[in-house]
Design an enzyme around this catalytic site. Structure first.
Site, PDB file in Angstrom:
ATOM      1  N   ASP A  93      -0.670  -0.435  -4.889  1.00 21.07           N
ATOM      2  CA  ASP A  93      -1.724   0.329  -5.429  1.00 21.07           C
ATOM      3  C   ASP A  93      -1.220   1.542  -6.151  1.00 21.07           C
ATOM      4  O   ASP A  93      -1.773   1.798  -7.052  1.00 21.07           O
ATOM      5  CB  ASP A  93      -2.803   0.577  -4.545  1.00 21.07           C
ATOM      6  CG  ASP A  93      -2.427   1.223  -3.232  1.00 21.07           C
ATOM      7  OD1 ASP A  93      -1.134   1.448  -2.971  1.00 21.07           O
ATOM      8  OD2 ASP A  93      -3.268   1.278  -2.265  1.00 21.07           O
ATOM      9  N   ASN A  94      -0.399   2.538  -5.496  1.00 20.98           N
ATOM     10  CA  ASN A  94       0.030   3.496  -5.884  1.00 20.98           C
ATOM     11  C   ASN A  94       1.424   4.088  -5.370  1.00 20.98           C
ATOM     12  O   ASN A  94       1.929   3.311  -4.560  1.00 20.98           O
ATOM     13  CB  ASN A  94      -0.860   4.857  -5.812  1.00 20.98           C
ATOM     14  CG  ASN A  94      -1.222   4.934  -4.346  1.00 20.98           C
ATOM     15  OD1 ASN A  94      -2.320   4.534  -3.912  1.00 20.98           O
ATOM     16  ND2 ASN A  94      -0.479   5.495  -3.586  1.00 20.98           N
ATOM     17  N   ASP A 121       0.860  -1.225  -0.195  1.00 17.15           N
ATOM     18  CA  ASP A 121      -0.034  -0.050   0.016  1.00 17.15           C
ATOM     19  C   ASP A 121       0.991   1.387   0.016  1.00 17.15           C
ATOM     20  O   ASP A 121       1.790   1.386   1.015  1.00 17.15           O
ATOM     21  CB  ASP A 121      -0.787   0.170   1.337  1.00 17.15           C
ATOM     22  CG  ASP A 121      -2.148   0.874   1.088  1.00 17.15           C
ATOM     23  OD1 ASP A 121      -1.749   1.772   0.645  1.00 17.15           O
ATOM     24  OD2 ASP A 121      -3.172   0.546   1.803  1.00 17.15           O
ATOM     25  N   ASP A 122       0.952   1.993  -1.080  1.00 14.76           N
ATOM     26  CA  ASP A 122       1.318   3.499  -1.284  1.00 14.76           C
ATOM     27  C   ASP A 122       2.960   3.033  -1.063  1.00 14.76           C
ATOM     28  O   ASP A 122       3.850   3.971  -0.684  1.00 14.76           O
ATOM     29  CB  ASP A 122       1.316   4.095   0.151  1.00 14.76           C
ATOM     30  CG  ASP A 122      -0.113   4.796   0.171  1.00 14.76           C
ATOM     31  OD1 ASP A 122      -0.843   4.623  -0.699  1.00 14.76           O
ATOM     32  OD2 ASP A 122      -0.445   5.632   0.986  1.00 14.76           O
ATOM     33  N   CYS A 171      -5.281   5.123  -3.405  1.00 14.72           N
ATOM     34  CA  CYS A 171      -5.701   3.752  -3.334  1.00 14.72           C
ATOM     35  C   CYS A 171      -7.051   3.122  -3.857  1.00 14.72           C
ATOM     36  O   CYS A 171      -6.872   2.276  -4.513  1.00 14.72           O
ATOM     37  CB  CYS A 171      -5.703   3.610  -1.683  1.00 14.72           C
ATOM     38  SG  CYS A 171      -4.267   3.975  -0.678  1.00 14.72           S
TER      39      CYS A 171
END
Ligand SMILES: *[C@@H]1O[C@H](CO)[C@@H](O)[C@H](O)[C@H]1NC(C)=O
Ligand SMILES: *[C@@H]1O[C@H](CO)[C@@H](O)[C@H](O)[C@H]1NC(C)=O
Ligand SMILES: *[C@@H]1O[C@H](CO)[C@@H](O)[C@H](O)[C@H]1NC(C)=O
Ligand SMILES: *[C@@H]1O[C@H](CO)[C@@H](O)[C@H](O)[C@H]1NC(C)=O
Ligand SMILES: *[C@@H]1O[C@H](CO)[C@@H](O)[C@H](O)[C@H]1NC(C)=O
Ligand SMILES: *[C@@H]1O[C@H](CO)[C@@H](O)[C@H](O)[C@H]1NC(C)=O
Length: 621
Positions: free
Chosen positions: A334-335, A45-46, A81
């Site tokens: 996700d990003n 995540d991130d 996200c």
């Protein structure tokens, strides 16, 4: 003040122009074995690619990178996200899912449900293809302790979802298993609990693997910041109620990397501001601020260690069970993430490289080992890729195409695959850390990232009317906007090229008939106006594209097939077509979601031979 700015590109051989690419969609049937392959998909995540996070993950290197292929030009199409995850699991651009935010009304789990996507996303299609499907961790934002069962996320044989408002509480997470009630894990470490649950589902999958292949998603929240939500009413979050702090590492990793700092690249907390809109007004950060952000950075690296351990845990279990050779393992996020670049506080959501260019490593049967590929891939390509691996028919409404995973496929894609990425964002930007709590509105933009061996651009049109163009070949840190920023928030400039007409750009090697003149050093100098008009029209197609149009947008502009990339489009025959016949991208209003009426003209004109007389590009080569 406008400065003349030239950019250099290595020469492109004229003979290449117009060569067609028969291999374009040729994906090799992968599994030599008659059994369908298993798929393990690890989604952090991130996680950044550009602040070196991967070099702090030795087990990722040992088990995946060294045995698989790294896609170094992999991009998310929305650096936030929930929209990014919905695009990932549906294979659709955010403008087609209309899940554009993390919370309602424009995003989050309720919007995923109301858009009808709970019956049209990957796990359902993989079940149809004969797979057992398992998910552990964060699925979408705003999937909460209140709404998780209304309805349940569909398509999973087994699931353990992290639920809001406790998703990002590293030491007080709430998981919700299958159709059971949520369970709170106070004072236990979220990523470690998640690992146990993932191994449990892996065991379930392995028990049945002789009859049924499995798909397992492992989605920890690391290295996302820790988020504590104070005030939370029935699935609605107030912006003031959110307390962000650095991610929390496991006790055993707390001491690591004491000397590590955010890489001090040229664009880290620069003396001069740059960018447009609210970014151009950010103050330079003082030492207290950068010290804190370095601590934040180290906390991310420490939190990632538990994720790194999961990679080893999964790989070892697959190996012990004797199925590693028939299992694909994907690692991505996700990003991306930025800390301090362009003076930004910790966060994501920009179209800068830190936020959109993200890790993707894949190992599995037939995939070259230790290879780094330069082909352009996006998150909307992943659902098609997994469907192809599963031997399922690709859906005709996918906005991406399968990523080749064989030596031949990867080789063929070098010249055949698209060179563009369409990046979208709506609404406000949330920044994190001690100094980043300010919420800036009007963070709506359309962006186009173009990468080939000869050029590398980022072109962005903001809802404020501002335009940005960065030439990453000479400006890899995106510090010199070639389109003079207008200082007012809302300008009516509709001819972006017009504001920078005297700028020139050295775009291509000599090819007869190309627009603009040839310099005596065998490069062609194209005016900014010629270039920006093409980019704007390409983005015009992409901003509302559906299905094949999203991967083959030049076909919309040139249905006769004569133009396959930016280089072809720069032929002088098309000057009038692009510069006077097409409409320009503009917004009439900054909105918090995808309100089509506020997003100006849509759709581009198609070139037709004879419309303007003149020879066709192919005839000239
Ligand atoms: C939460 O937001 C929804 C709209 O997304 C609204 O219908 C509902 O009334 C809100 N609930 C509360 C308690 O504010
Ligand atoms: C997207 O959803 C919003 C509500 O979140 C709605 O107002 C808008 O019309 C939708 N946009 C499109 C293009 O369907
Ligand atoms: C942990 O979360 C539960 C709800 O799941 C809550 O009741 C409890 O107060 C939380 N504990 C702490 C220390 O925040
Ligand atoms: C440093 O900057 C932060 C954020 O702007 C501010 O709150 C703080 O007071 C500053 N500290 C010093 C020592 O100037
Ligand atoms: C080529 O010539 C142009 C115009 O004279 C100049 O601006 C550019 O720097 C030269 N490029 C190279 C690669 O030498
Ligand atoms: C945001 O954009 C709207 C127009 O869409 C404008 O009225 C408003 O002043 C802008 N806000 C800021 C803070 O720039």
């Amino acid at each position: 003040m406008k400065t003349s700015y030239a950019l250099k590109l290595t020469s492109l051989i004229a003979a290449l122009v117009g060569t067609s690419c028969a291999t374009e969609d040729a994906q090799q049937p992968l599994a030599a074995s008659s059994r369908k392959p298993n798929i393990v998909f690890i989604l952090s995540d991130d996680q950044d690619l550009h602040m070196d996070s991967l070099s702090y993950m030795p087990l990722l290197k040992k088990h995946l990178t060294d045995h698989g292929t790294t896609f170094q030009r992999h991009f998310c199409t929305n650096a936030l996200c929930c929209p990014s995850r919905v695009s990932l699991w549906t294979g659709k651009a955010a403008h087609n899912t209309n899940v554009t935010d993390v919370n309602p009304p424009h995003g989050g789990y309720p919007k995923f449900i109301s858009q009808g996507l709970n019956s049209a996303y990957l796990p359902i299609w993989l079940q149809d293809a004969g797979y057992s499907t398992y998910y552990v961790g964060k699925l979408f934002n705003a999937q909460t302790v209140d709404n998780y069962a209304s309805p349940h996320a569909a398509g999973w044989t087994g699931s353990e979802f992290l639920l809001d408002p406790f998703t990002y509480e590293y030491l007080n997470a709430t998981f919700q298993r299958n159709h059971e009630l949520p369970v709170s894990y106070e004072a236990r470490y979220s990523t470690d609990i998640l690992a146990e649950k993932a191994y449990g589902f892996l065991d379930d999958g392995l028990r049945e693997v002789a009859e049924k292949p499995f798909f397992l998603v492992v989605a920890p929240t690391a290295p996302h910041s820790n988020v504590h939500i104070n005030e939370y009413i029935d699935g609605n979050f107030s912006e003031k109620s959110v307390i962000q702090s650095p991610p929390v590492p496991a006790e055993r990793h707390k001491h690591l990397f004491a000397e590590s700092k955010v890489p001090r690249t040229q664009h880290f907390n620069p003396d001069e501001p740059h960018g447009v809109s609210w970014i151009s007004r950010l103050p330079k950060q003082n030492n207290t601020n950068t010290d804190f952000n370095d601590h934040f950075y180290r906390s991310r690296l420490r939190a990632l260690q538990s994720v790194d351990e999961i990679i080893e845990g999964v790989t070892t279990r697959l190996e012990d069970a004797g199925v590693l050779d028939n299992t694909y393992i994907f690692y991505t996020t996700d990003n991306g993430y930025h800390i301090g670049q362009h003076r930004l506080q910790p966060g994501k959501q920009c179209a800068f490289e830190e936020d959109i260019n993200i890790p993707l490593v894949v190992r599995g049967p037939g995939i070259p080992e230790g290879l780094t590929s330069n082909i352009v891939t996006t998150h909307t390509d992943l659902a098609p890729t997994l469907m192809q691996l599963a031997g399922a028919d690709l859906r005709d409404d996918f906005d991406g195409t399968a990523i080749p995973l064989s030596t031949e496929g990867l080789q063929g894609a070098i010249d055949a695959r698209q060179e563009h990425v369409n990046v979208e964002m709506w609404g406000i930007i949330m920044s994190e850390g001690n100094y980043g709590s300010v919420l800036y509105p009007n963070h709506t933009y359309k962006a186009l990232r173009l990468l080939s061996k000869d050029y590398s651009y980022l072109y962005t049109v903001w809802c404020s009317g501002e335009h940005e163009l960065y030439d990453l070949k000479v400006d890899p840190y995106e510090m010199h906007n070639l389109l003079t920023p207008e200082l007012s928030d809302f300008t009516t400039t509709t001819t972006p090229g017009g504001v920078a007409e005297e700028l020139t750009t050295e775009v291509f090697s000599s090819t007869s008939g190309s627009t603009a003149h040839m310099a005596n050093n065998n490069t062609v100098v194209a005016s900014m106006r010629h270039l920006v008009a093409r980019l704007d029209s390409l983005l015009m197609v992409l901003k509302t594209c559906k299905a094949r149009e999203c991967t083959h947008p030049w076909e919309t502009l040139h249905p006769d097939g004569s133009v396959r990339d930016l280089h072809d489009a720069l032929h002088s025959d098309f000057d009038d077509f692009y510069e006077t016949q097409q409409q320009r991208i503009e917004f009439t209003k900054c909105e918090k979601g995808y309100i089509a009426e506020s997003e100006g003209p849509a759709g581009a004109k198609a070139w037709s031979v004879g419309a303007r007389g003149g020879a066709r590009w192919q005839d000239l080569v």
